[in-house]
Enzyme design. Structure first.
Site, PDB file in Angstrom:
ATOM      1  N   ASP A   1       6.252  -6.362  25.766  1.00 45.09           N
ATOM      2  CA  ASP A   1       7.038  -7.320  24.987  1.00 45.09           C
ATOM      3  C   ASP A   1       7.137  -6.910  23.520  1.00 45.09           C
ATOM      4  O   ASP A   1       6.329  -7.310  22.689  1.00 45.09           O
ATOM      5  CB  ASP A   1       6.457  -8.726  25.084  1.00 45.09           C
ATOM      6  CG  ASP A   1       6.531  -9.275  26.498  1.00 45.09           C
ATOM      7  OD1 ASP A   1       7.020  -8.565  27.376  1.00 45.09           O
ATOM      8  OD2 ASP A   1       6.084 -10.417  26.698  1.00 45.09           O
TER       9      ASP A   1
ATOM     10  N   ASN B   1       0.906 -11.030  26.936  1.00 41.27           N
ATOM     11  CA  ASN B   1       1.675  -9.801  26.758  1.00 41.27           C
ATOM     12  C   ASN B   1       0.903  -8.546  27.157  1.00 41.27           C
ATOM     13  O   ASN B   1       1.322  -7.440  26.837  1.00 41.27           O
ATOM     14  CB  ASN B   1       2.125  -9.678  25.297  1.00 41.27           C
ATOM     15  CG  ASN B   1       3.163 -10.717  24.930  1.00 41.27           C
ATOM     16  OD1 ASN B   1       3.765 -11.332  25.800  1.00 41.27           O
ATOM     17  ND2 ASN B   1       3.372 -10.929  23.647  1.00 41.27           N
TER      18      ASN B   1
ATOM     19  N   ASP C   1       2.874  -9.657  18.070  1.00 41.15           N
ATOM     20  CA  ASP C   1       2.840 -10.693  19.114  1.00 41.15           C
ATOM     21  C   ASP C   1       1.749 -10.414  20.134  1.00 41.15           C
ATOM     22  O   ASP C   1       1.954 -10.563  21.341  1.00 41.15           O
ATOM     23  CB  ASP C   1       4.196 -10.822  19.798  1.00 41.15           C
ATOM     24  CG  ASP C   1       4.351 -12.175  20.502  1.00 41.15           C
ATOM     25  OD1 ASP C   1       3.630 -13.124  20.132  1.00 41.15           O
ATOM     26  OD2 ASP C   1       5.189 -12.274  21.415  1.00 41.15           O
TER      27      ASP C   1
ATOM     28  N   THR D   1       3.086 -16.065  17.456  1.00 43.81           N
ATOM     29  CA  THR D   1       2.624 -17.197  18.245  1.00 43.81           C
ATOM     30  C   THR D   1       1.655 -17.992  17.385  1.00 43.81           C
ATOM     31  O   THR D   1       0.736 -17.420  16.797  1.00 43.81           O
ATOM     32  CB  THR D   1       1.937 -16.700  19.533  1.00 43.81           C
ATOM     33  OG1 THR D   1       2.895 -15.971  20.312  1.00 43.81           O
ATOM     34  CG2 THR D   1       1.395 -17.860  20.347  1.00 43.81           C
TER      35      THR D   1
ATOM     36  N   LYS E   1      -1.320 -11.130  22.406  1.00 40.43           N
ATOM     37  CA  LYS E   1      -1.942 -12.256  23.103  1.00 40.43           C
ATOM     38  C   LYS E   1      -2.070 -11.851  24.569  1.00 40.43           C
ATOM     39  O   LYS E   1      -1.389 -10.917  25.031  1.00 40.43           O
ATOM     40  CB  LYS E   1      -1.112 -13.528  22.951  1.00 40.43           C
ATOM     41  CG  LYS E   1       0.331 -13.428  23.412  1.00 40.43           C
ATOM     42  CD  LYS E   1       1.080 -14.724  23.138  1.00 40.43           C
ATOM     43  CE  LYS E   1       2.556 -14.590  23.509  1.00 40.43           C
ATOM     44  NZ  LYS E   1       3.306 -15.830  23.238  1.00 40.43           N
TER      45      LYS E   1
END
Length: 652
Positions: free
Chosen positions: A484, A471, A466, A503, A468
């Site tokens: 996260d 985060n 995840d 995502t 991005k």
């Protein structure tokens, strides 16, 4: 947008950053690539998502792939329709054939709703007979007849239907359960490894090595009569028959005629000596009617990426220690902190499952980020595993300077709590929005911190999944902390998983097609991150999630890079975002060392970065340990959580 993931509440911004639908101006470049205009980030494609396990009677269901009989006209209709679909056309031909067989027919009376707007979809359809109409908020949008795929996003992840589909006449549709689709993909992956296991030349290789080889197998289809290999030519590839059959012939000495040696069928292989060197083919192999599908392993990438058979025989896969179960006491010399001794300073962020507070210990005056999750909501969405994953992964990263520390976990009748290191510099996405894009040296520093965090996770057998800017948090010195970990998962150093998380704008192709993924997805997302840091948008951004997925499958070579992105940065992004996972920089022979030694990182002193001896180019001054100026006001009012006392959180 309804979300079933944990990550929204990990955001430190205190507001919904992406509150409006994105807009995009697209044009096609002369070279056939697509070029994007100004893009306003889209909540629908930026929100983290996951697919929950399907259950019947409270138990995860076992899925059986059945074949449903249909006439040739129907088979051809379904197959041709799938091959025209922007997502499904990227599947292998045998996968499409299996899907065609697995779809079953269902009749609908006139005015019957097949799909209802807003419901979570679990089925994909191909229109077979009759007429259908699309309705949005009860208003007619358009109609269509036979030969259209609809509802296909259901096979990717749990997403509310964005429109209703109604039969405008008596109609028939072909239906595929998304669980069946996922099972087909799993079986195909397992079959590839099983095929390799049956090759005598490879019998001494480990299951891990065979799994890596399987990732390099490409699928090729040969029409009846095609000569796949020809006697006397130099071999450069090894073939496994996955569908159909072939005839093997040899030349008759002193004659132009060929003698038939035999027929090979699905599961058989030929040309394996090509993996050892430039051997000349000893026979001719010809495809028999109606054609043959082969899994092909080319020698050059096999040698270059995996070191060939000898390289795999000598390769050792590091063992990984079990993940810790409980927080360590006296972390960094701190005494154990009690939940009742904490006072709230303010709210850092919130989401569907709870919120994150900045809290202060009344005795020591130390501050922490305290995240609380509603136990009832976690259980109702069946996300207990994600919560435990986050706890165990954060504990395993206690010694990593690029991950926030987890000091304690607590529980009561309503919530579970994570007591974590606060990062009061805010998050990278807010800073990126302020600056629109980062200069090379800033993006390089941020990426360097991320590379160190990812390398640490991978050495623990953990895939992150995840990545991005949302985060990535900044500490008081301007260093990046990757946060996260609800989607992180322990899969080992060469394992694969089929859990659907991530995502949309950062999805790797294998996630879009649900083919299973390994740590190579983190290298893909690293490439997407670098692009976004340098340009303020992701390379495959689009207003609609389906368009995003279609562009991802089109590939990075179809993306037009803006002029301000340097050639070295373009090279790095393209090497990280290769369609085939095994070809991505970082996954190859020398691992992350290949990334660190890329020319774009030439100016970065990696040892100094690990020691934090480099002055960060993005220091955000923090006056005190209660300074919250980089967090926007957030309304802490929320509905009272319900009690949840089933005991699933016993280890918190």
């Amino acid at each position: 947008m309804k979300c079933i993931c944990l990550s929204p509440l990990f955001s430190k911004t205190g507001k919904l950053i992406f509150s409006k639908k994105g807009t995009i101006n697209s044009s096609v470049c002369e070279d056939g690539s697509f070029k994007q205009g100004a893009y306003r980030q889209n909540e629908e494609t930026r929100s983290p998502i996951s697919r929950r396990p399907y259950t019947y009677g409270g138990k995860t269901s076992e899925v059986v792939v059945n074949t449903h009989q249909k006439d040739k006209r129907s088979e051809d209709l379904i197959r041709d329709t799938i091959k025209r679909n922007n997502i499904l056309k990227n599947l292998e031909s045998l996968e499409i054939n299996i899907i065609v067989g697995a779809m079953y027919s269902k009749k609908y009376d006139k005015n019957t709703f097949i799909i209802n707007e807003g419901e979570i979809g679990n089925y994909m359809y191909v229109s077979g007979e009759g007429e259908f109409e699309v309705l949005k908020q009860g208003k007619f949008v358009r109609s269509f007849g036979p030969g259209l795929v609809f509802g296909e996003f259901a096979i990717i992840y749990d997403k509310p239907r964005n429109a209703s589909i109604r039969a405008s006449t008596d109609a028939l549709a072909w239906v595929l359960d998304s669980r069946v689709y996922k099972q087909i993909m799993r079986q195909r992956s397992s079959n590839k490894v099983a095929y390799l296991r049956g090759v005598a030349l490879l019998e001494r290789l480990s299951d891990q090595s065979l799994a890596e080889m399987a990732d390099l197998l490409s699928v090729k289809y040969y029409d009846a009569g095609d000569r796949i290999v020809e006697e006397g030519t130099q071999g450069d590839a090894f073939y496994i028959i996955s569908g159909g059959s072939v005839r093997v012939t040899k030349r008759n000495p002193g004659s132009s005629a060929e003698l038939e040696v035999g027929v090979l069928e699905a599961g058989s292989y030929f040309g394996e000596l090509a993996l050892l060197g430039h051997e000349r083919r000893q026979a001719t192999v010809t495809a028999l009617p109606p054609g043959v599908e082969c899994l092909v392993l080319a020698r050059e990438p096999f040698q270059r990426l995996l070191g060939g058979i000898e390289g795999l025989k000598s390769k050792t896969y590091p063992t990984v220690d079990p993940l810790p179960e409980t927080p360590r006491e006296a972390a960094e010399g701190r005494a154990q902190v009690r939940l009742q001794n904490l006072r709230r300073v303010g709210v850092l962020g919130g989401g569907a499952f709870g919120r994150v507070d900045l809290v202060q210990d009344r005795a020591s005056r130390s501050t922490y980020a305290l995240k609380r999750l509603s136990k009832h909501l976690v259980v109702s969405q069946r996300l207990q595993t994600f919560v435990y994953n986050e706890k165990h992964v954060m504990l395993a990263c206690a010694s990593c300077p690029f991950v926030p520390r987890l000091y304690e976990t607590y529980k009561d009748s309503k919530y579970i709590y994570f007591l974590m290191e606060p990062c009061l510099g805010g998050d990278v996405i807010t800073l990126l929005q302020e600056r629109r894009r980062f200069e090379d040296h800033v993006a390089r520093f941020i990426t360097g911190c991320v590379v160190e965090a990812i390398d640490f996770l991978h050495n623990k057998g953990i895939v992150y999944r995840d990545l991005k800017p949302e985060n990535l948090l900044l500490d008081s010195r301007g260093y990046i902390k990757m946060a996260d970990f609800g989607f992180a998962k322990r899969i080992g150093t060469s394992g694969k998983t089929w859990t659907m998380v991530g995502t949309t704008e950062y999805f790797a192709p294998e996630i879009v097609l649900n083919k299973g993924h390994n740590r190579a997805v983190d290298y893909w997302t690293l490439g997407i991150l670098i692009f976004e840091l340098l340009d303020g948008r992701t390379p495959f951004a689009a207003p609609d999630p389906m368009d995003v997925c279609s562009r991802i499958l089109t590939g990075i070579d179809a993306v037009g890079f803006p002029a301000h992105v340097s050639p070295r940065a373009r090279s790095l992004v393209r090497q990280l975002c290769r369609r085939v996972p095994a070809e991505r920089l970082g996954y190859q022979g020398r691992g992350v060392a290949d990334i660190r030694q890329h020319g774009w990182f030439q100016a970065l002193r990696w040892d100094a970065l690990r020691r934090k001896d480099i002055t960060s180019p993005i220091v955000r001054r923090v006056k005190s340990n209660t300074d919250m100026k980089y967090f926007q006001a957030y309304d802490p009012n929320e509905e009272a959580a319900l009690d949840e006392t089933s005991g699933w959180d016993e280890d918190f």
